[in-house]
Design a protein around this motif. Structure first.
Motif, PDB file in Angstrom:
ATOM      1  N   GLY A  91       0.800  -1.226   0.000  1.00 21.06           N
ATOM      2  CA  GLY A  91       0.000   0.000   0.000  1.00 21.06           C
ATOM      3  C   GLY A  91       0.828   1.269   0.000  1.00 21.06           C
ATOM      4  N   ARG A  92       2.153   1.135  -0.199  1.00 20.73           N
ATOM      5  CA  ARG A  92       3.088   2.278  -0.259  1.00 20.73           C
ATOM      6  C   ARG A  92       3.055   3.148   1.013  1.00 20.73           C
ATOM      7  NH1 ARG A  92       4.397   2.435  -5.866  1.00 20.73           N
ATOM      8  NH2 ARG A  92       2.734   1.614  -7.175  1.00 20.73           N
ATOM      9  N   ASN A  93       2.907   2.524   2.164  1.00 17.07           N
ATOM     10  CA  ASN A  93       2.854   3.328   3.394  1.00 17.07           C
ATOM     11  C   ASN A  93       3.495   2.616   4.581  1.00 17.07           C
ATOM     12  OD1 ASN A  93       0.971   1.339   3.811  1.00 17.07           O
ATOM     13  ND2 ASN A  93      -0.653   2.699   4.534  1.00 17.07           N
ATOM     14  N   LEU A  94       4.549   1.832   4.348  1.00 12.78           N
ATOM     15  CA  LEU A  94       5.226   1.155   5.446  1.00 12.78           C
ATOM     16  C   LEU A  94       5.880   2.163   6.382  1.00 12.78           C
ATOM     17  CD1 LEU A  94       7.125  -2.028   4.186  1.00 12.78           C
ATOM     18  CD2 LEU A  94       4.982  -1.893   5.433  1.00 12.78           C
ATOM     19  N   ASN A  95       5.815   1.880   7.673  1.00 14.97           N
ATOM     20  CA  ASN A  95       6.515   2.674   8.666  1.00 14.97           C
ATOM     21  C   ASN A  95       8.012   2.675   8.370  1.00 14.97           C
ATOM     22  OD1 ASN A  95       8.175   2.547  11.353  1.00 14.97           O
ATOM     23  ND2 ASN A  95       6.270   3.611  11.877  1.00 14.97           N
ATOM     24  N   ILE A  96       8.682   3.799   8.603  1.00 16.08           N
ATOM     25  CA  ILE A  96      10.087   3.912   8.219  1.00 16.08           C
ATOM     26  C   ILE A  96      10.970   2.905   8.960  1.00 16.08           C
ATOM     27  CG2 ILE A  96      10.566   5.729   9.921  1.00 16.08           C
ATOM     28  CD1 ILE A  96      12.515   6.895   7.764  1.00 16.08           C
ATOM     29  N   TRP A  97      10.644   2.627  10.239  1.00 15.45           N
ATOM     30  CA  TRP A  97      11.451   1.667  10.994  1.00 15.45           C
ATOM     31  C   TRP A  97      11.255   0.262  10.460  1.00 15.45           C
ATOM     32  CZ3 TRP A  97      14.989   4.194  13.313  1.00 15.45           C
ATOM     33  CH2 TRP A  97      14.732   5.450  13.832  1.00 15.45           C
ATOM     34  N   VAL A  98      10.031  -0.050  10.071  1.00 12.78           N
ATOM     35  CA  VAL A  98       9.774  -1.355   9.456  1.00 12.78           C
ATOM     36  C   VAL A  98      10.482  -1.444   8.108  1.00 12.78           C
ATOM     37  CG1 VAL A  98       7.987  -2.901   8.553  1.00 12.78           C
ATOM     38  CG2 VAL A  98       7.564  -1.612  10.648  1.00 12.78           C
ATOM     39  N   SER A  99      10.486  -0.339   7.364  1.00 15.16           N
ATOM     40  CA  SER A  99      11.174  -0.307   6.064  1.00 15.16           C
ATOM     41  C   SER A  99      12.666  -0.586   6.219  1.00 15.16           C
ATOM     42  CB  SER A  99      10.982   1.056   5.398  1.00 15.16           C
ATOM     43  OG  SER A  99       9.638   1.279   5.068  1.00 15.16           O
ATOM     44  N   ILE A 100      13.283   0.046   7.208  1.00 18.24           N
ATOM     45  CA  ILE A 100      14.717  -0.164   7.441  1.00 18.24           C
ATOM     46  C   ILE A 100      14.992  -1.604   7.817  1.00 18.24           C
ATOM     47  CG2 ILE A 100      16.623   0.413   8.996  1.00 18.24           C
ATOM     48  CD1 ILE A 100      15.485   3.275   9.101  1.00 18.24           C
ATOM     49  N   CYS A 101      14.152  -2.155   8.697  1.00 25.11           N
ATOM     50  CA  CYS A 101      14.360  -3.546   9.133  1.00 25.11           C
ATOM     51  C   CYS A 101      14.195  -4.530   7.984  1.00 25.11           C
ATOM     52  CB  CYS A 101      13.375  -3.887  10.258  1.00 25.11           C
ATOM     53  SG  CYS A 101      13.783  -3.142  11.842  1.00 25.11           S
ATOM     54  N   THR A 102      13.157  -4.340   7.169  1.00 25.77           N
ATOM     55  CA  THR A 102      12.929  -5.312   6.098  1.00 25.77           C
ATOM     56  C   THR A 102      13.976  -5.188   4.992  1.00 25.77           C
ATOM     57  OG1 THR A 102      11.263  -6.258   4.609  1.00 25.77           O
ATOM     58  CG2 THR A 102      11.293  -3.863   4.793  1.00 25.77           C
ATOM     59  N   MET A 103      14.435  -3.971   4.723  1.00 25.67           N
ATOM     60  CA  MET A 103      15.489  -3.801   3.720  1.00 25.67           C
ATOM     61  C   MET A 103      16.782  -4.461   4.192  1.00 25.67           C
ATOM     62  SD  MET A 103      16.383  -2.380   0.754  1.00 25.67           S
ATOM     63  CE  MET A 103      15.620  -0.816   0.289  1.00 25.67           C
ATOM     64  N   THR A 104      17.158  -4.216   5.437  1.00 31.59           N
ATOM     65  CA  THR A 104      18.405  -4.771   5.971  1.00 31.59           C
ATOM     66  C   THR A 104      18.316  -6.281   6.099  1.00 31.59           C
ATOM     67  OG1 THR A 104      18.729  -2.725   7.224  1.00 31.59           O
ATOM     68  CG2 THR A 104      20.056  -4.626   7.858  1.00 31.59           C
ATOM     69  N   ALA A 105      17.210  -6.766   6.650  1.00 34.06           N
ATOM     70  CA  ALA A 105      17.065  -8.210   6.869  1.00 34.06           C
ATOM     71  C   ALA A 105      17.057  -8.987   5.557  1.00 34.06           C
ATOM     72  CB  ALA A 105      15.789  -8.488   7.651  1.00 34.06           C
ATOM     73  N   THR A 106      16.525  -8.387   4.516  1.00 33.59           N
ATOM     74  CA  THR A 106      16.491  -9.064   3.215  1.00 33.59           C
ATOM     75  C   THR A 106      17.895  -9.342   2.703  1.00 33.59           C
ATOM     76  OG1 THR A 106      14.368  -8.075   2.631  1.00 33.59           O
ATOM     77  CG2 THR A 106      15.745  -8.850   0.813  1.00 33.59           C
ATOM     78  N   TRP A 107      18.799  -8.404   2.892  1.00 31.43           N
ATOM     79  CA  TRP A 107      20.174  -8.586   2.402  1.00 31.43           C
ATOM     80  C   TRP A 107      21.026  -9.400   3.375  1.00 31.43           C
ATOM     81  CZ3 TRP A 107      17.312  -6.343  -0.870  1.00 31.43           C
ATOM     82  CH2 TRP A 107      17.765  -6.066  -2.152  1.00 31.43           C
ATOM     83  N   VAL A 108      20.766  -9.259   4.686  1.00 31.50           N
ATOM     84  CA  VAL A 108      21.529 -10.031   5.665  1.00 31.50           C
ATOM     85  C   VAL A 108      20.846 -11.391   5.824  1.00 31.50           C
ATOM     86  CG1 VAL A 108      22.513 -10.056   7.988  1.00 31.50           C
ATOM     87  CG2 VAL A 108      22.161  -7.898   6.830  1.00 31.50           C
ATOM     88  N   GLY A 109      20.939 -12.199   4.810  1.00 30.69           N
ATOM     89  CA  GLY A 109      20.322 -13.515   4.814  1.00 30.69           C
ATOM     90  C   GLY A 109      21.308 -14.617   5.151  1.00 30.69           C
ATOM     91  N   GLY A 110      20.838 -15.843   4.994  1.00 31.28           N
ATOM     92  CA  GLY A 110      21.704 -16.979   5.280  1.00 31.28           C
ATOM     93  C   GLY A 110      22.941 -16.998   4.410  1.00 31.28           C
ATOM     94  N   ALA A 111      22.784 -16.599   3.145  1.00 33.42           N
ATOM     95  CA  ALA A 111      23.939 -16.577   2.247  1.00 33.42           C
ATOM     96  C   ALA A 111      24.959 -15.542   2.708  1.00 33.42           C
ATOM     97  CB  ALA A 111      23.479 -16.267   0.822  1.00 33.42           C
ATOM     98  N   TYR A 112      24.479 -14.405   3.181  1.00 27.69           N
ATOM     99  CA  TYR A 112      25.367 -13.335   3.658  1.00 27.69           C
ATOM    100  C   TYR A 112      26.140 -13.799   4.891  1.00 27.69           C
ATOM    101  CZ  TYR A 112      26.573  -8.518   5.115  1.00 27.69           C
ATOM    102  OH  TYR A 112      27.228  -7.366   5.480  1.00 27.69           O
TER     103      TYR A 112
END
Length: 546
Positions: free
Chosen positions: A48-69
């Motif tokens: 819905g293009r309205n994620l909370n900024i703290w949730v946005s930061i967490c999901t962006m970071t967590a997506t890249w810091v995965g098992g492969a990372y």
């Protein structure tokens, strides 16, 4: 060795917690659907293009810091043929986020796109965009496969159960909560997962460092104790390969639909950029525990541990060195927290990869190409079916290799070699390219990459390159061929596009449509499609002439 029942119980509790968060997020998603004036499918894909900024930061970071990372960094530092100098991911991904914030947030958000493929379909048409989508789909599935492989290997090492069973259970959980709530489920579960990663891995570091079987890592960094110094060496002849490895992730990362999904879910451009900059800071910090654990593993006399001899590297288990260290160099109950961190890292990335591929399949392939009259209900059904299908394929591939680093880099390789030229051209050289050039560049990149080969993936290395070196009967590439392929592909896109436009003007080629010749087809022209702009210009000229 008996099954580790306390460990399995702790993993089970974690899975239940993640599912609970997924169920809550799915309910939130349904509430947002009712409030949203836009399309239901966009709530699933971009929240819905309205994620909370703290949730946005967490999901962006967590997506890249995965098992492969996490596992891949430890593998590189521990590997005596590589070392810290070759663990380029933290630096490369930080650069990737900064580049994304500076150059790609505004273009993708300017016209309210939903996926990365939208501007390609707007520019080239549905059929050409579908062809360009192929490497994106391959890259996402390989990404999912490497993440599932990380989880399967981790749980099988520590819990003494079949890696196939571990992969299947984890895939089922990830698929289930992704299906329930779309991006909301993915984003809000990422908040929990990021917290578990941070606490769990940092908690293990002091115990690993204090283990009596391990030497001082600062000494082992530059002195050969039980294996080569873990800091590694970068020979002058390998400089091109090293730069290539960094650019694969730094530039190739701008081609991930998962990145744009988070950028588009932010409420404003400023929030999207802040999310990227925050991720660039957090990624290196979250890499430190993996770096330390890899260094400790390289400084350990494995004969003195419960693992015994030969060492993990000699047994071909370098890819699983992090869970091996947790199991044999940490107290049991501390290692459980580390296991929770590993599982969290895996789940935080795999759901993003699944939703990324499914969004493009549902919107750009099904709705725009196959069935243009599809309802929102139809699109959401295809997205969910695609999540299931991609999850099954990824889980199947995860059982074919033990090297997490292999799938991880090959996925980024596909994006960098084939997609990066296309993405750069569509946003910044749009007035100079058309579908003839795009197709030519894609085909040439595909052919060149196939000829260079990837023996570890079963692709023979047919094409000889400058500076090739034979090591143990295998060809070792020193030439930065991925960057070369990327640049050749971009030059081909531009060259063929110019030639095709010249032929079209001479009447020797089918006329190129307005959307492909419109010089205003750039991100600065937000609000109207290019064809609409051309029609407006034509109408204005007619009125003036009248």
């Amino acid at each position: 060795m008996a099954v580790n029942w306390p460990g399995l119980l702790s993993i089970g509790v974690f899975y239940i917690m993640i599912l609970g968060m997924g169920i809550w997020a799915s309910r939130k998603s349904k509430r947002e659907e009712k409030k949203c004036t836009g399309k239901r499918s966009e709530v699933v894909m971009v929240g819905g293009r309205n994620l909370n900024i703290w949730v946005s930061i967490c999901t962006m970071t967590a997506t890249w810091v995965g098992g492969a990372y996490i596992l891949g960094i430890s593998e590189m530092v521990y590997d005596p043929t590589k070392g810290l100098v070759w663990a380029t991911a933290p630096l490369a991904f930080a650069i990737n986020f900064i580049i994304g914030a500076l150059f790609f947030v505004k273009p993708i958000r300017s016209k309210n796109y939903v996926t990365l493929l939208d501007p390609f379909q707007e520019k080239y048409g549905n059929a050409v965009a579908a062809v360009i989508f192929i490497p994106s789909l391959i890259g996402d599935i390989l990404w999912v496969a490497c993440i599932f492989g990380a989880l399967g290997g981790t749980i099988s090492v520590v819990m003494d159960i079949s890696s196939s069973l571990a992969v299947c259970i984890s895939a089922a959980v990830a698929i289930l909560y992704t299906l329930m709530g779309g991006l909301y489920s993915v984003a809000y579960t990422d908040v929990i997962q990021l917290g578990l990663m941070f606490v769990g891995l940092w908690l293990c570091v002091p115990f690993v460092l204090a283990n009596p079987s391990s030497a001082n890592i600062t000494v082992a960094a530059v002195t050969k104790l039980y294996q080569e110094p873990w800091i590694g060496r970068l020979e002058p002849e390998e400089a091109g390969r090293w730069v290539d490895d960094i650019l694969i992730l730094a530039i190739g990362g701008i081609c991930y639909q998962a990145f744009y999904q988070r950028v588009l879910s932010a409420a404003t451009d400023a929030q999207a950029k802040i999310t990227c900059y925050a991720g660039a800071v957090l990624l290196p910090i979250l890499a430190v525990p993996s770096l330390v654990i890899g260094a400790v593993a390289a400084s350990t006399n494995w004969n003195e541990t419960s693992f015994g001899s030969p060492s993990p590297y000699e047994q071909g288990k370098a890819g699983m060195i992090l869970p091996i260290v947790l199991q044999h160099l940490c107290p049991f109950y501390v290692s459980l927290f580390g296991m929770g961190a590993l599982v969290a890292s895996v789940m935080s990335s795999v759901d993003s990869g699944l939703l990324s591929a499914a969004s493009i399949l549902g919107r750009n392939i099904f709705k725009n190409l196959i069935y243009k009259r599809a309802s929102e209900k139809n699109i959401i059904a295809v997205v969910k079916g695609s999540v299931l299908l991609c999850g099954i394929i990824g889980a199947g591939l995860a059982m074919t290799t033990q090297s997490i680093h292999l799938f991880w880099f090959f996925s980024a390789d596909v994006y960098y070699s084939m997609m990066a030229p296309q993405v750069i051209c569509i946003f910044y050289l749009s007035r100079k390219v058309n579908h003839y050039g795009a197709c030519a560049g894609f085909v040439l990149a595909l052919v060149l990459r196939a000829l260079v080969g990837e023996p570890l993936m079963g692709l023979p290395d047919i094409l000889p390159l400058p500076w090739d070196k034979m090591v143990d009967g295998h060809r070792y590439r020193l030439f930065p061929f991925r960057t070369a392929i990327m640049l050749i592909s971009m030059a081909t896109i531009l060259g063929v596009s110019c030639f095709a436009l010249w032929l079209s003007k001479k009447g020797l080629l089918t006329r190129i449509n307005d959307a492909e010749t419109d010089t205003h087809m750039t991100y600065t022209a937000a609000g109207r499609t290019d064809v609409a702009e051309k029609e407006t210009e034509g109408t204005t000229s007619l009125i003036l002439s009248t």
